[in-house]
Design a protein around this motif. Structure first.
Motif, short mmCIF file in Angstrom:
data_model
loop_
_atom_site.label_atom_id
_atom_site.label_comp_id
_atom_site.label_asym_id
_atom_site.label_seq_id
_atom_site.Cartn_x
_atom_site.Cartn_y
_atom_site.Cartn_z
N GLN A 42 0.97 1.11 -11.95
CA GLN A 42 1.21 2.55 -11.99
C GLN A 42 2.58 2.91 -11.41
O GLN A 42 3.00 4.06 -11.47
CB GLN A 42 0.12 3.27 -11.20
N TRP A 43 3.24 1.90 -10.80
CA TRP A 43 4.52 2.17 -10.14
C TRP A 43 5.72 1.70 -10.97
O TRP A 43 6.85 1.77 -10.50
CB TRP A 43 4.58 1.44 -8.79
N TYR A 88 0.86 -1.18 0.00
CA TYR A 88 0.00 0.00 0.00
C TYR A 88 0.89 1.23 0.00
O TYR A 88 1.61 1.49 0.97
CB TYR A 88 -0.92 -0.01 1.23
N LYS A 89 0.86 1.97 -1.08
CA LYS A 89 1.73 3.13 -1.23
C LYS A 89 1.12 4.35 -0.54
O LYS A 89 -0.02 4.72 -0.78
CB LYS A 89 1.95 3.45 -2.71
N ASP A 102 0.97 8.45 0.41
CA ASP A 102 1.13 9.69 -0.37
C ASP A 102 2.43 10.37 0.03
O ASP A 102 2.47 11.31 0.81
CB ASP A 102 -0.06 10.63 -0.12
N SER A 157 -3.12 -3.91 -9.92
CA SER A 157 -3.47 -2.75 -10.76
C SER A 157 -2.72 -1.51 -10.30
O SER A 157 -2.24 -0.71 -11.13
CB SER A 157 -4.98 -2.50 -10.70
N GLU A 158 -2.62 -1.35 -9.00
CA GLU A 158 -1.90 -0.18 -8.49
C GLU A 158 -0.41 -0.28 -8.78
O GLU A 158 0.24 0.71 -9.10
CB GLU A 158 -2.14 -0.02 -6.99
N GLU A 184 -11.87 2.37 3.60
CA GLU A 184 -10.80 1.65 2.91
C GLU A 184 -10.17 0.61 3.82
O GLU A 184 -9.87 0.87 4.98
CB GLU A 184 -9.72 2.64 2.44
N LYS A 235 -6.46 -5.49 -7.03
CA LYS A 235 -6.28 -4.06 -6.79
C LYS A 235 -4.80 -3.74 -6.60
O LYS A 235 -4.30 -2.72 -7.09
CB LYS A 235 -7.07 -3.61 -5.56
N ARG A 236 -4.13 -4.59 -5.82
CA ARG A 236 -2.70 -4.35 -5.58
C ARG A 236 -1.92 -4.45 -6.90
O ARG A 236 -1.00 -3.68 -7.15
CB ARG A 236 -2.14 -5.37 -4.58
N ARG A 249 -7.10 -2.17 4.59
CA ARG A 249 -5.72 -2.52 4.29
C ARG A 249 -5.43 -3.88 4.90
O ARG A 249 -5.36 -4.03 6.11
CB ARG A 249 -4.75 -1.46 4.83
#
Length: 273
Positions: free
Chosen positions: A195-196, A118-119, A121, A191-192, A251, A188-189, A253
């Protein structure tokens, strides 16, 4: 209604962690002298046993004379985790025995967990590559191996075999729903993570983590699609998604504790009546 005895056959799909309270942890130099070929481990979370294993600093760690067991209360709670409103009446009608003689199926191993899935911000400079690694390297856990088979007996008093099977099926259906939620969160992980890619800069750990997550998703789908088998979670370290039937609105985690040998969450068990 006559009492009915049912024989059950269990098989662990992933390693099962069943430890008594934290106070029962075993410490090097206090409860055991050392572990053969292992200088790193300073503490052990033991599996349930009938033995007093504390304050034995003169002896090396060993499983040879330990009578490990699965507590009846843990097994009953796992098999009948649904039907909460009926729980008290059900428990009084279903008698479960401890399952012992498990020594040959107990292993001492590290706990594995995904880190940085989980990234936050944060600034790009603070990005950390997700990875599956040992969680607390100086701690090991006694756990029931994946692929372990063992038998159990249940006595029904005032409840039919058909009603008992319905309740086990309800637990299995709920478990498969949890697996659906787990699969969705893994996706979800993934897919996210897509983006990394640029932040990962071709990291081998990044690619390995993606492969691990895909394997977990595929393995969970295979279990979820098993129509003629009853599945349930037993023990700890199964993550939030292995513990709750309904997802919260906020949300979530999940703690991705993973049996690295089979790429699955800890604690998955199959039961055959």
């Amino acid at each position: 209604m006559d009492n009915i005895e049912i024989k059950l056959k269990f098989k662990t799909i992933s390693s099962v962690i069943l430890s008594p309270r934290v106070e029962k942890a075993l410490y090097k130099g206090i409860d055991f002298k050392s572990i053969k070929n292992d200088d790193k481990t300073k503490m052990i979370y033991p599996f349930y046993s009938y033995c007093d294993r504390e304050l034995d600093a003169d002896k090396d760690y060993s499983k040879d004379d330990i009578d490990y067991y699965i507590p009846a209360s843990s097994l009953k709670g796992a098999l009948l985790c649904e039907n909460k409103t009926e729980e008290k009446s059900i428990r009084s009608k279903i008698l479960v025995k401890d399952i012992n003689r498990l020594k040959d199926n107990i292993k001492l191993d590290n706990l594995y967990k995904f880190q940085y899935l989980y990234k936050e911000d944060k600034k790009v400079e603070e990005y950390k590559v997700p990875k599956l690694e040992v969680f607390f390297p100086n701690i090991k856990i006694e756990m029931l191996k994946n692929g372990a088979e063992f038998n159990g007996e249940i006595l029904l008093k005032g409840i039919s075999k058909e009603d008992f099977i319905k309740k086990v099926k309800a637990t299995s259906d709920s478990t498969k729903k949890k697996l659906e939620q787990y699969i969705a969160e893994v996706q979800k992980r993934l897919s996210e993570m897509s983006q990394w890619e640029q932040l990962a800069q071709g990291s081998k750990k990044f690619e390995t983590t993606k492969s691990n997550l895909k394997a977990i998703k595929d393995n969970l789908k295979l279990i979820e699609n098993e129509e003629n088998k009853y599945i349930f979670f037993l023990g700890g370290y199964k993550g939030v998604l292995g513990s709750i039937s309904e997802l919260p609105k906020e949300e979530l985690r999940n703690g991705f504790y993973i049996d690295k040998e089979v790429n699955l969450p800890y604690g998955l068990v199959e039961v055959e009546l």
